[in-house]
Design a protein around this motif. Structure first.
Motif, short mmCIF file in Angstrom:
data_model
loop_
_atom_site.label_atom_id
_atom_site.label_comp_id
_atom_site.label_asym_id
_atom_site.label_seq_id
_atom_site.Cartn_x
_atom_site.Cartn_y
_atom_site.Cartn_z
N ALA A 158 11.22 42.71 -31.09
CA ALA A 158 11.47 41.74 -31.99
C ALA A 158 10.39 40.57 -32.02
N TYR A 159 8.99 40.41 -31.01
CA TYR A 159 8.07 39.51 -31.26
C TYR A 159 6.95 40.73 -32.09
N ARG A 160 7.39 41.65 -31.86
CA ARG A 160 6.12 42.07 -32.64
C ARG A 160 6.41 42.34 -34.15
N GLN A 161 7.66 42.43 -34.84
CA GLN A 161 8.25 42.33 -36.02
C GLN A 161 7.74 41.14 -36.67
N PHE A 162 8.22 40.06 -35.83
CA PHE A 162 8.20 38.68 -36.10
C PHE A 162 6.27 38.89 -36.93
N VAL A 163 5.32 39.11 -35.84
CA VAL A 163 4.18 39.68 -36.33
C VAL A 163 3.73 40.51 -37.33
#
Length: 513
Positions: free
Chosen positions: A329-334
């Motif tokens: 989820a963090y990587r998709q946010f970025v």
């Protein structure tokens, strides 16, 4: 000088009077007729004051006569109007797309009724079109650089076709604004569909947050990027667009009521458009002898860059699949922030359990790869150290970035000192436009709800959100929503339909006087 001033300002002055803003009291005069007695002299000031008084009386007379003529008109009582929305569809507009489309829907469904109520002696008919533009680099995509919806008379059909419109692409911050206007004006379209402009009143509503390609339009910000500083060779020049707006005609436009040209209304988002608007208004005013009407659609200066601090729960309960889902989820946010042209955002990651560790601070375009350096979960849960680290990180970047906190946990912490830390952080960053997002994962979250209520108390409910979510899809969806919204939670002006309605009302008043 006085005579020249009066002639240059006469048309916008009368337009202001028709809107009801004229006044015989110079202290309440509209902006089109203001002066400094010291700089122009007492005699000239007296002349202008008298002009103001006479135009105030003229405005009342024109309103009265126009109302009589409208009600008594029997020869031509139908007012036909075409409105084309020309809108930036690059990634930076994603956060506002749904709100803008909602307002466009309100315009096309309600503007006819509003005009009919205001001018009961006139039958009005409207048709609407849409031209969405992206950038040169988006030409190869399946949906291309431009999205065109030709004029339709049915507001329901138009709204339905608008559902097919999506944002994306762009890359740099400058966009093909002039190309979009060129398509709407049926200029060199490269085989693309031409709009079915007809006789009657015509208006283009330009909506965007960026200027065209070309150094002459750059806003001067050190954060602004343009992959084509010399402009785009296959898009029209500014002067060509204005000339087309001024002299546009269709076959059969011969009657005395038919007037050449297309009116332009510019709905802007943020300060990057300031210089372009100034240059466009200069050319437009000279060519059409009328001021280019514009409205800012954001209530505050648009956020240029964010400092996003993630406080991520790495206690033992987050081991296994939970941690894998969180990192995804963090990587998709970025990825989403970079895709929306916010690669210069700063991203900080604070990992916490019973202690806190600042892992890194990097530009968003490099923050994804750094996630591999975050240690895996272990230990218990203590929010206080993580909130202290976040407070410190925001203070260290207080000049160039707007702070955004993303605090995620699957547990609770009943240590009351966390309340004081959060309140101090919110108060210290309120004037900088801070936003806070608290994400409760796995069904817990009573303590995060309390923290969020403190944030709401200090920052307001539009600046502080609390999400309860479960599972991989849930946490991914929440992070995606936060990434898309950024700090624009309460910036969009409530409605721009009034701007369009006033412009059309003025046009009708001039047509039927």
């Amino acid at each position: 000088w006085v005579v020249a001033c009066e002639m240059m300002q006469l048309q916008p002055g009368i337009e202001a009077l028709l809107e009801g803003t004229g006044s015989n009291d110079i202290s309440h005069s509209s902006p089109w007729l203001t002066f400094d007695e010291v700089s122009i002299g007492r005699e000239q000031a007296a002349i202008l004051l008298n002009t103001q008084k006479q135009l105030g009386e003229l405005g009342d007379q024109l309103k009265s006569e126009a109302s009589v003529k409208i009600s008594q008109s029997s020869a031509e009582t139908e007012f036909k109007c075409q409105v084309c929305f020309v809108m930036d569809l690059t990634g930076s507009m994603s956060a506002l797309l749904s709100d803008i489309f909602e307002q466009i829907q309100g315009v096309v469904q309600e503007i006819g009724n509003e005009i009919k109520e205001k001018f009961q002696g006139i039958t009005t008919s409207f048709s609407f079109a849409f031209v969405g533009f992206k950038d040169k680099e988006d030409e190869a995509q399946s949906n291309g650089r431009f999205h065109v919806v030709d004029f339709v008379d049915s507001s329901d059909v138009f709204v339905q076709r608008m559902q097919e419109v999506h944002c994306g692409g762009g890359g740099d911050l400058a966009e093909d604004v002039l190309g979009g206007l060129g398509v709407a004006l049926n200029m060199e379209t490269g085989g693309r569909q031409k709009l079915s402009w007809k006789c009657g009143a015509r208006m283009i509503v330009l909506i965007g947050d960026a200027p065209p390609h070309g150094q002459e339009y750059h806003p001067g910000s050190k954060f602004f990027t343009d992959s084509h500083p010399g402009g785009l060779s296959d898009s029209p020049k500014l002067q060509e667009v204005v000339e087309r707006l001024t002299n546009f005609k269709v076959e059969g436009e011969e009657s005395s009521r038919d007037k050449a040209g297309i009116d332009l209304l510019y709905l802007r988002l943020g300060s990057f458009t300031d210089k372009f608007y100034s240059l466009l208004n200069k050319e437009y005013s000279l060519a059409k002898e009328a001021h280019l009407e514009d409205h800012q659609l954001v209530n505050e200066k648009r956020v240029e860059r964010l400092h996003i601090v993630f406080c991520l729960d790495a206690s033992g309960s987050m081991s296994g699949a939970y941690w894998t889902w969180l990192m995804q989820a963090y990587r998709q946010f970025v990825d989403e922030r970079v895709h929306e042209q916010h690669g210069d955002d700063l991203v900080s990651v604070v990992r916490f359990s019973d202690s806190s560790q600042h892992i890194f601070t990097e530009p968003a375009k490099r923050a994804k790869e750094k996630s591999n350096n975050i240690p895996k979960p272990a230990g218990r849960t203590d929010f206080g150290p993580a909130l202290n680290d976040a407070h410190r990180l925001f203070e260290s970047k207080n000049e160039d970035y707007t702070p955004l906190l993303v605090f995620m946990s699957d547990g609770d912490d009943d240590k009351p000192n966390s309340y004081d830390i959060l309140r101090a952080m919110a108060q210290a960053n309120k004037e900088r436009g801070m936003s806070m997002h608290f994400v409760s994962f796995g069904g817990q979250g009573g303590f995060l709800d309390t923290l969020a209520s403190i944030g709401v108390e200090v920052l307001g409910e539009n600046r502080c959100k609390h999400y309860n979510t479960q599972g991989q899809e849930g946490i991914t969806s929440v992070f995606q929503k936060i990434a898309t919204e950024g700090c624009m939670l309460d910036h969009l002006v409530d409605s721009f339909s009034k701007s369009i309605g006033n412009a059309l009302s003025n046009h009708i008043m001039v047509e039927y006087m």
